[in-house]
Design a protein around this motif. Sequence first.
Motif, PDB file in Angstrom:
ATOM      1  N   ASN A  15     142.851   2.597 -13.527  1.00 40.87           N
ATOM      2  CA  ASN A  15     142.651   1.547 -12.289  1.00 40.87           C
ATOM      3  C   ASN A  15     141.868  -0.009 -12.892  1.00 40.87           C
ATOM      4  O   ASN A  15     140.984   0.234 -13.667  1.00 40.87           O
ATOM      5  N   ILE A  16     142.278  -1.031 -12.211  1.00 38.44           N
ATOM      6  CA  ILE A  16     141.646  -1.959 -12.652  1.00 38.44           C
ATOM      7  C   ILE A  16     140.705  -2.416 -11.275  1.00 38.44           C
ATOM      8  O   ILE A  16     141.385  -2.636 -10.020  1.00 38.44           O
ATOM      9  N   LEU A  17     139.496  -2.625 -11.183  1.00 34.81           N
ATOM     10  CA  LEU A  17     138.836  -2.916 -10.064  1.00 34.81           C
ATOM     11  C   LEU A  17     138.129  -4.395 -10.193  1.00 34.81           C
ATOM     12  O   LEU A  17     137.760  -4.820 -11.193  1.00 34.81           O
ATOM     13  N   GLU A  18     137.970  -4.880  -8.937  1.00 32.76           N
ATOM     14  CA  GLU A  18     137.409  -6.329  -8.831  1.00 32.76           C
ATOM     15  C   GLU A  18     136.402  -6.062  -7.582  1.00 32.76           C
ATOM     16  O   GLU A  18     136.969  -5.773  -6.553  1.00 32.76           O
ATOM     17  N   ASN A  19     135.272  -6.406  -7.664  1.00 33.77           N
ATOM     18  CA  ASN A  19     134.439  -6.248  -6.513  1.00 33.77           C
ATOM     19  C   ASN A  19     134.517  -4.769  -6.063  1.00 33.77           C
ATOM     20  O   ASN A  19     134.458  -4.618  -4.842  1.00 33.77           O
ATOM     21  N   GLN A  20     134.590  -3.837  -6.858  1.00 36.86           N
ATOM     22  CA  GLN A  20     134.764  -2.443  -6.445  1.00 36.86           C
ATOM     23  C   GLN A  20     136.056  -2.116  -5.842  1.00 36.86           C
ATOM     24  O   GLN A  20     136.066  -1.029  -5.106  1.00 36.86           O
ATOM     25  N   GLU A  21     136.868  -3.049  -5.802  1.00 39.35           N
ATOM     26  CA  GLU A  21     138.245  -2.818  -4.842  1.00 39.35           C
ATOM     27  C   GLU A  21     139.478  -2.690  -5.909  1.00 39.35           C
ATOM     28  O   GLU A  21     139.394  -3.384  -7.107  1.00 39.35           O
ATOM     29  N   ILE A  22     140.103  -1.705  -5.675  1.00 38.70           N
ATOM     30  CA  ILE A  22     141.302  -1.280  -6.582  1.00 38.70           C
ATOM     31  C   ILE A  22     142.262  -2.586  -6.463  1.00 38.70           C
ATOM     32  O   ILE A  22     142.705  -2.586  -5.279  1.00 38.70           O
ATOM     33  N   ILE A  23     142.261  -3.261  -7.619  1.00 36.07           N
ATOM     34  CA  ILE A  23     143.557  -4.264  -7.496  1.00 36.07           C
ATOM     35  C   ILE A  23     144.597  -3.985  -8.495  1.00 36.07           C
ATOM     36  O   ILE A  23     145.836  -4.665  -8.281  1.00 36.07           O
ATOM     37  N   GLY A  24     144.626  -3.065  -9.089  1.00 37.76           N
ATOM     38  CA  GLY A  24     145.815  -2.512  -9.924  1.00 37.76           C
ATOM     39  C   GLY A  24     145.581  -1.124 -10.314  1.00 37.76           C
ATOM     40  O   GLY A  24     144.444  -0.706 -10.723  1.00 37.76           O
ATOM     41  N   GLU A  25     146.620  -0.248 -10.497  1.00 39.23           N
ATOM     42  CA  GLU A  25     146.697   0.951 -10.870  1.00 39.23           C
ATOM     43  C   GLU A  25     148.026   1.457 -11.707  1.00 39.23           C
ATOM     44  O   GLU A  25     149.140   0.952 -11.377  1.00 39.23           O
ATOM     45  N   SER A  48     147.861  -9.896  -3.765  1.00 36.34           N
ATOM     46  CA  SER A  48     147.273 -10.982  -3.870  1.00 36.34           C
ATOM     47  C   SER A  48     146.885 -11.374  -5.559  1.00 36.34           C
ATOM     48  O   SER A  48     146.253 -12.159  -5.813  1.00 36.34           O
ATOM     49  N   HIS A  49     146.966 -10.266  -6.397  1.00 33.72           N
ATOM     50  CA  HIS A  49     146.869 -10.160  -7.934  1.00 33.72           C
ATOM     51  C   HIS A  49     147.872 -10.444  -8.703  1.00 33.72           C
ATOM     52  O   HIS A  49     147.648 -10.312  -9.952  1.00 33.72           O
ATOM     53  N   ARG A  50     148.948 -10.482  -8.218  1.00 33.66           N
ATOM     54  CA  ARG A  50     150.482 -10.221  -9.050  1.00 33.66           C
ATOM     55  C   ARG A  50     150.499 -11.572  -9.726  1.00 33.66           C
ATOM     56  O   ARG A  50     149.972 -12.636  -9.520  1.00 33.66           O
ATOM     57  N   GLY A  51     151.043 -11.420 -10.990  1.00 38.00           N
ATOM     58  CA  GLY A  51     151.510 -12.769 -11.666  1.00 38.00           C
ATOM     59  C   GLY A  51     150.037 -13.080 -12.613  1.00 38.00           C
ATOM     60  O   GLY A  51     150.104 -14.113 -13.337  1.00 38.00           O
ATOM     61  N   LYS A  52     149.102 -12.331 -12.599  1.00 38.84           N
ATOM     62  CA  LYS A  52     147.859 -12.525 -13.285  1.00 38.84           C
ATOM     63  C   LYS A  52     147.673 -11.839 -14.644  1.00 38.84           C
ATOM     64  O   LYS A  52     146.785 -11.779 -15.347  1.00 38.84           O
ATOM     65  N   GLY A  53     148.672 -10.900 -14.971  1.00 38.69           N
ATOM     66  CA  GLY A  53     148.569 -10.104 -16.278  1.00 38.69           C
ATOM     67  C   GLY A  53     148.052  -8.705 -16.236  1.00 38.69           C
ATOM     68  O   GLY A  53     147.660  -8.044 -17.062  1.00 38.69           O
ATOM     69  N   ILE A  54     147.762  -8.353 -14.685  1.00 38.70           N
ATOM     70  CA  ILE A  54     146.982  -6.792 -14.453  1.00 38.70           C
ATOM     71  C   ILE A  54     147.821  -5.671 -15.083  1.00 38.70           C
ATOM     72  O   ILE A  54     147.338  -5.126 -15.841  1.00 38.70           O
ATOM     73  N   GLY A  55     149.082  -5.864 -14.567  1.00 37.39           N
ATOM     74  CA  GLY A  55     149.924  -5.065 -15.261  1.00 37.39           C
ATOM     75  C   GLY A  55     150.102  -4.663 -16.457  1.00 37.39           C
ATOM     76  O   GLY A  55     150.149  -3.611 -17.242  1.00 37.39           O
TER      77      GLY A  55
END
Length: 99
Positions: A15-25, A48-55
């Motif tokens: 998981n990737i979390l931002e402000n304790q919210e899962i934004i990617g898994e 809201s976080h797509r296209g930012k390289g999180i995947g």
Amino acid sequence: METTHTITENSGVFNILENQEIIGELTYSLPEDRPGVLVANHTMINSSHRGKGIGEVLIKKLIEWVEEKQYKIKPTCSFVVKYFERHPELSHLLVEIKG
């Protein structure tokens, strides 16, 4: 951003979390009948976080862990499949398909 990795007996999730919210898994399974094989089966990125390289960050964390454990990856998630298609230099990490 924080990256976490949770493992259960036969599966796991990065998981990737931002402000304790899962934004990617990125989830995977470890089939009992295929020792040393990891099935990468699902990737989700918050819209809201797509296209930012999180995947890509998730896949790189997966690759790092797989290399450490000396596992092979069987991608069934289309995102992971496409990543490996774009990076043939990583094909040594994939399960050989015997036909």
